[in-house]
Write a protein that holds these residues in place. Sequence first.
Motif, mmCIF file in Angstrom:
data_model
loop_
_atom_site.group_PDB
_atom_site.id
_atom_site.type_symbol
_atom_site.label_atom_id
_atom_site.label_comp_id
_atom_site.label_asym_id
_atom_site.label_seq_id
_atom_site.Cartn_x
_atom_site.Cartn_y
_atom_site.Cartn_z
ATOM 1 N N LEU A 49 3.844 18.448 -37.325
ATOM 2 C CA LEU A 49 4.391 17.096 -37.209
ATOM 3 C C LEU A 49 5.782 17.130 -36.578
ATOM 4 O O LEU A 49 6.113 16.288 -35.732
ATOM 5 C CB LEU A 49 4.430 16.431 -38.583
ATOM 6 N N ARG A 50 6.608 18.091 -36.965
ATOM 7 C CA ARG A 50 7.966 18.182 -36.390
ATOM 8 C C ARG A 50 7.889 18.405 -34.888
ATOM 9 O O ARG A 50 8.642 17.792 -34.119
ATOM 10 C CB ARG A 50 8.736 19.328 -37.053
ATOM 11 N N ARG A 51 7.008 19.278 -34.441
ATOM 12 C CA ARG A 51 6.871 19.518 -33.001
ATOM 13 C C ARG A 51 6.505 18.234 -32.270
ATOM 14 O O ARG A 51 7.025 17.936 -31.195
ATOM 15 C CB ARG A 51 5.809 20.590 -32.755
ATOM 16 N N LYS A 52 5.605 17.463 -32.859
ATOM 17 C CA LYS A 52 5.216 16.198 -32.232
ATOM 18 C C LYS A 52 6.401 15.248 -32.172
ATOM 19 O O LYS A 52 6.653 14.622 -31.127
ATOM 20 C CB LYS A 52 4.061 15.564 -33.004
ATOM 21 N N VAL A 53 7.130 15.126 -33.260
ATOM 22 C CA VAL A 53 8.299 14.235 -33.297
ATOM 23 C C VAL A 53 9.314 14.640 -32.231
ATOM 24 O O VAL A 53 9.826 13.798 -31.481
ATOM 25 C CB VAL A 53 8.933 14.240 -34.702
ATOM 26 N N GLN A 54 9.621 15.923 -32.155
ATOM 27 C CA GLN A 54 10.612 16.395 -31.186
ATOM 28 C C GLN A 54 10.158 16.145 -29.755
ATOM 29 O O GLN A 54 10.983 15.874 -28.880
ATOM 30 C CB GLN A 54 10.888 17.886 -31.398
ATOM 31 N N SER A 55 8.860 16.210 -29.500
ATOM 32 C CA SER A 55 8.351 15.957 -28.153
ATOM 33 C C SER A 55 8.450 14.480 -27.781
ATOM 34 O O SER A 55 8.670 14.143 -26.616
ATOM 35 C CB SER A 55 6.892 16.408 -28.046
ATOM 36 N N LEU A 56 8.294 13.594 -28.772
ATOM 37 C CA LEU A 56 8.244 12.167 -28.488
ATOM 38 C C LEU A 56 9.618 11.501 -28.466
ATOM 39 O O LEU A 56 9.813 10.503 -27.749
ATOM 40 C CB LEU A 56 7.365 11.459 -29.532
ATOM 41 N N LEU A 57 10.558 12.021 -29.204
ATOM 42 C CA LEU A 57 11.845 11.339 -29.374
ATOM 43 C C LEU A 57 12.542 10.984 -28.058
ATOM 44 O O LEU A 57 13.082 9.871 -27.937
ATOM 45 C CB LEU A 57 12.788 12.181 -30.247
ATOM 46 N N PRO A 58 12.582 11.863 -27.053
ATOM 47 C CA PRO A 58 13.304 11.502 -25.824
ATOM 48 C C PRO A 58 12.735 10.274 -25.117
ATOM 49 O O PRO A 58 13.455 9.645 -24.331
ATOM 50 C CB PRO A 58 13.162 12.758 -24.952
ATOM 51 N N ASP A 59 11.481 9.909 -25.371
ATOM 52 C CA ASP A 59 10.886 8.740 -24.719
ATOM 53 C C ASP A 59 10.843 7.514 -25.617
ATOM 54 O O ASP A 59 10.296 6.480 -25.222
ATOM 55 C CB ASP A 59 9.468 9.081 -24.243
ATOM 56 N N MET A 60 11.424 7.591 -26.802
ATOM 57 C CA MET A 60 11.463 6.459 -27.717
ATOM 58 C C MET A 60 12.668 5.583 -27.398
ATOM 59 O O MET A 60 13.768 6.090 -27.183
ATOM 60 C CB MET A 60 11.535 6.936 -29.169
ATOM 61 N N ASN A 61 12.472 4.264 -27.375
ATOM 62 C CA ASN A 61 13.602 3.361 -27.182
ATOM 63 C C ASN A 61 13.993 2.635 -28.460
ATOM 64 O O ASN A 61 14.748 1.663 -28.440
ATOM 65 C CB ASN A 61 13.325 2.353 -26.052
ATOM 66 N N ARG A 62 13.466 3.125 -29.566
ATOM 67 C CA ARG A 62 13.832 2.632 -30.898
ATOM 68 C C ARG A 62 13.641 3.795 -31.867
ATOM 69 O O ARG A 62 12.992 4.788 -31.527
ATOM 70 C CB ARG A 62 12.962 1.442 -31.304
ATOM 71 N N PRO A 63 14.205 3.723 -33.071
ATOM 72 C CA PRO A 63 14.036 4.842 -34.008
ATOM 73 C C PRO A 63 12.564 5.106 -34.317
ATOM 74 O O PRO A 63 11.763 4.174 -34.439
ATOM 75 C CB PRO A 63 14.785 4.369 -35.261
ATOM 76 N N LEU A 64 12.217 6.369 -34.398
ATOM 77 C CA LEU A 64 10.862 6.762 -34.774
ATOM 78 C C LEU A 64 10.782 6.747 -36.295
ATOM 79 O O LEU A 64 11.578 7.403 -36.979
ATOM 80 C CB LEU A 64 10.537 8.149 -34.221
ATOM 81 N N VAL A 65 9.824 6.021 -36.819
ATOM 82 C CA VAL A 65 9.696 5.847 -38.270
ATOM 83 C C VAL A 65 8.690 6.844 -38.823
ATOM 84 O O VAL A 65 7.548 6.914 -38.354
ATOM 85 C CB VAL A 65 9.255 4.411 -38.614
ATOM 86 N N LEU A 66 9.121 7.619 -39.802
ATOM 87 C CA LEU A 66 8.224 8.486 -40.569
ATOM 88 C C LEU A 66 7.926 7.783 -41.885
ATOM 89 O O LEU A 66 8.814 7.614 -42.727
ATOM 90 C CB LEU A 66 8.866 9.851 -40.816
ATOM 91 N N ASP A 67 6.680 7.362 -42.042
ATOM 92 C CA ASP A 67 6.270 6.573 -43.199
ATOM 93 C C ASP A 67 5.602 7.501 -44.217
ATOM 94 O O ASP A 67 4.563 8.105 -43.940
ATOM 95 C CB ASP A 67 5.295 5.487 -42.738
ATOM 96 N N PHE A 68 6.203 7.602 -45.396
ATOM 97 C CA PHE A 68 5.697 8.484 -46.453
ATOM 98 C C PHE A 68 4.772 7.771 -47.432
ATOM 99 O O PHE A 68 4.493 8.294 -48.517
ATOM 100 C CB PHE A 68 6.867 9.116 -47.212
ATOM 101 N N GLU A 69 4.279 6.617 -47.060
ATOM 102 C CA GLU A 69 3.334 5.912 -47.923
ATOM 103 C C GLU A 69 2.127 6.795 -48.205
ATOM 104 O O GLU A 69 1.613 7.483 -47.310
ATOM 105 C CB GLU A 69 2.879 4.616 -47.244
ATOM 106 N N ASP A 70 1.687 6.806 -49.464
ATOM 107 C CA ASP A 70 0.540 7.592 -49.937
ATOM 108 C C ASP A 70 0.820 9.092 -50.004
ATOM 109 O O ASP A 70 -0.097 9.882 -50.239
ATOM 110 C CB ASP A 70 -0.708 7.362 -49.061
ATOM 111 N N VAL A 71 2.070 9.511 -49.770
ATOM 112 C CA VAL A 71 2.441 10.912 -49.997
ATOM 113 C C VAL A 71 2.922 11.012 -51.441
ATOM 114 O O VAL A 71 4.055 10.629 -51.762
ATOM 115 C CB VAL A 71 3.539 11.375 -49.024
#
Length: 399
Positions: free
Chosen positions: A322-344
Amino acid sequence: MSAIPLPEFCNSDTLIETLDEHEVLHGSDDTVRFHVPDDCFITCGSLAYLATWGRRTLRNGGEIQFSGAEDPCSYLSRMNLFEHLNVPYEEDFQRRDETGRFTPIRLIEGASDVEPTTNEILELVLHQFENAREFVPALEWVVYETIDNIRLHADTSVPGAVCAQYFPSKHRMNVAICDVGQGITSSLESQLEPWEGTGDAIKKALERGVTRDKEVGQGNGLPGALEIAKANEGTFRVWTNDVVYDIEDGEEKGFQKRPSVDGTGVVVRFDTTNPVHPSDTFLGQPGWTYIKDEAQRLNLEGRIKVAEDCISTGAREPAKRLRRKVQSLLPDMNRPLVLDFEDVGSASSSFLDELLGRLVDTLGQETFDQKVRLVNIPDEMVDMANVVIGQRVENDQDL
């Protein structure tokens, strides 16, 4: 018919030779039985070919059976071969998250199968590669274009097949795409002189701009895949009829003869330490990539649900993906990336350290606060996350 023993090293060559030796290479309307030996190693190329060959056997009224060693048979089941070939098999193992190290066999029946299959392979890369942003554009181009060739040119009555596998210790990514359609020679009939053979047809197919019909394609699919494989110093293999053409470690090995098959197969092996960007080839700068598309989706939908993305929150490996995916996507995000821990319901300190601790360590606390938001995370998990983040940052400062 007695059982056909699969070769211990079962790649496309040895599999096709075995099927030819037992006179079932071009199909059967009878029961075909396979025996899988104990030490059988089965490559992506042989899996994809076996799947599309097997679907034709089923269409002809035949049946396929497997017996033999438990471990390789479990692997065949996990790769969905048995499901696609209607082979009864009781799985006594727990299936792993499919964003792990392989993409099981997917069948290509029409245009609607091309993009989802390509995206599954790219999801594997986003979760497994630290350098996914560098690696995805060229891989995406090769996989999409080659799969689309099945739809556009194969003229096949049964689905083509695709699968992929990542070998992290060898820094290798293998992708195989096969069909049992008309083959390159028949597809390019209008482009060939009457005396030209299969090798000439492959040469034509690897030339830029050569296609059977400009209305359905520009003729850049295989030439682009070949150029990317050479630049990557990887392996590129294409076969049709009785000829195989090989590039190994970026070097041309030329043509080989083997039993004649229906259709076309392409196997590409990438060196994952040597990313190639399409702009470094004749393909130029891609206008859009899967990473940008996924970032746009998250910009609209707003969140990654941790419980859906991670098969477990009790160990490091799912968090690392999951961290690798987040790091790959962040440079193309124009708003904060939300990590939702619902059901964890719970998470180990190792999971939180690998996901959040390493993200803060890599991005810095200020950038992390700007680019990542955590929602629906229980207070006790926040406390544990703060501890592991503090430990990681403090340890790095001590170095």
